[in-house]
Design a protein around this motif. Structure first.
Motif, short mmCIF file in Angstrom:
data_model
loop_
_atom_site.label_atom_id
_atom_site.label_comp_id
_atom_site.label_asym_id
_atom_site.label_seq_id
_atom_site.Cartn_x
_atom_site.Cartn_y
_atom_site.Cartn_z
N ARG A 17 38.57 -10.01 -47.03
CA ARG A 17 38.43 -10.79 -48.28
C ARG A 17 37.19 -10.38 -49.04
O ARG A 17 36.33 -9.65 -48.52
CB ARG A 17 38.37 -12.28 -47.95
N LYS B 295 45.24 -11.35 -42.75
CA LYS B 295 45.14 -12.00 -44.05
C LYS B 295 44.25 -11.16 -44.94
O LYS B 295 43.05 -11.04 -44.71
CB LYS B 295 44.56 -13.41 -43.91
N ASP B 296 44.86 -10.54 -45.94
CA ASP B 296 44.13 -9.68 -46.86
C ASP B 296 44.24 -10.27 -48.27
O ASP B 296 45.31 -10.25 -48.87
CB ASP B 296 44.71 -8.27 -46.82
N THR B 297 43.13 -10.80 -48.79
CA THR B 297 43.14 -11.41 -50.13
C THR B 297 42.34 -10.58 -51.13
O THR B 297 42.02 -11.06 -52.22
CB THR B 297 42.55 -12.83 -50.07
N THR C 135 36.30 -10.92 -39.24
CA THR C 135 36.28 -11.15 -40.68
C THR C 135 35.55 -10.00 -41.35
O THR C 135 34.43 -9.64 -40.96
CB THR C 135 35.57 -12.47 -41.02
N LYS D 197 31.78 -10.65 -37.68
CA LYS D 197 31.81 -10.67 -39.14
C LYS D 197 31.15 -9.40 -39.64
O LYS D 197 30.01 -9.10 -39.30
CB LYS D 197 31.09 -11.89 -39.71
N VAL E 205 40.79 -11.06 -40.91
CA VAL E 205 40.73 -11.50 -42.30
C VAL E 205 39.94 -10.48 -43.10
O VAL E 205 38.83 -10.10 -42.71
CB VAL E 205 40.07 -12.89 -42.42
#
Length: 202
Positions: A185, A157-159, A135, A110, A183
């Motif tokens: 975010r 996953k790109d938010t 992450t 992370k 990920v």
């Protein structure tokens, strides 16, 4: 019209300073006070002068007797390996190098930029999801570019949003999702609550 020559470093004193220039001096002064180099009364006086400074010369005079902070180029790449136990950096204060390498391994990585200090306009993050994933948490106002990322089997996953604030870095994410994916975010509700309950110290 004849083009004017670009000013040399030793001629910059009369040039107008920006908000970012003033803020950089403010941070240097606060660090100097924390290290005991200047007392609190002197800190208050210098901060007031820094915030109202109009030129580089005025700012330079406030830090002339202080050690110069290390140049960003001196920072080596940061490598995080998930291995068997996982690895993380942040959300506390840390200085960001120009390159970060995150390898998920078997327990994951992370990377949290929530309170990171970054002097670069752009940072490259090599993320390899491998077996447990990576992450990456990007503060509001920072922008991530994941267009060069290979999603692999685990996916990407790109938010994050593209609402970039002036003076913030671009986080360019490259690499591969591997088996577990990557990920990217902004902080979630729980992380925001934790940050709010632990305000940064000057």
């Amino acid at each position: 019209m004849t083009a004017q020559p670009a000013p040399r470093d030793d001629d910059r004193g009369g040039l107008r300073a920006s908000h970012d220039d003033r803020e950089a001096v403010v941070e240097q002064l606060r660090d100097a006070a924390a290290e005991g180099r200047i007392d609190l009364d002197e800190l208050d006086e210098r901060l007031e002068r820094a915030l109202t400074a109009k030129t580089y010369a005025e700012l330079d005079a406030l830090t002339a007797d202080l050690p110069r902070p290390p140049a960003p180029a001196d920072l080596p790449p940061l490598e995080l390996k998930g291995g068997l136990h996982g690895a993380s950096r942040g959300p506390g204060r840390w200085e960001v190098p120009a390159q970060v390498i995150a390898r998920g391994g078997l327990a994951g990585v992370k990377l949290d930029f929530s309170r990171a200090e970054c002097r670069f306009p752009e940072v490259t993050v090599e993320a390899y999801g491998e077996a447990a994933g990576v992450t990456i948490v990007v503060p509001d106002g920072w922008v991530a570019d994941t267009t060069a990322m290979d999603p692999g089997i685990g996916g990407l996953k790109d938010t994050t949003t593209q609402d970039r604030l002036p003076g913030t870095p671009l986080i360019r994410v490259v690499g591969s999702g591997g088996m577990a994916g990557v990920v990217v975010r902004h902080p979630n509700r729980w992380e925001r609550r934790k940050l709010a309950s632990n305000p940064p110290r000057d």
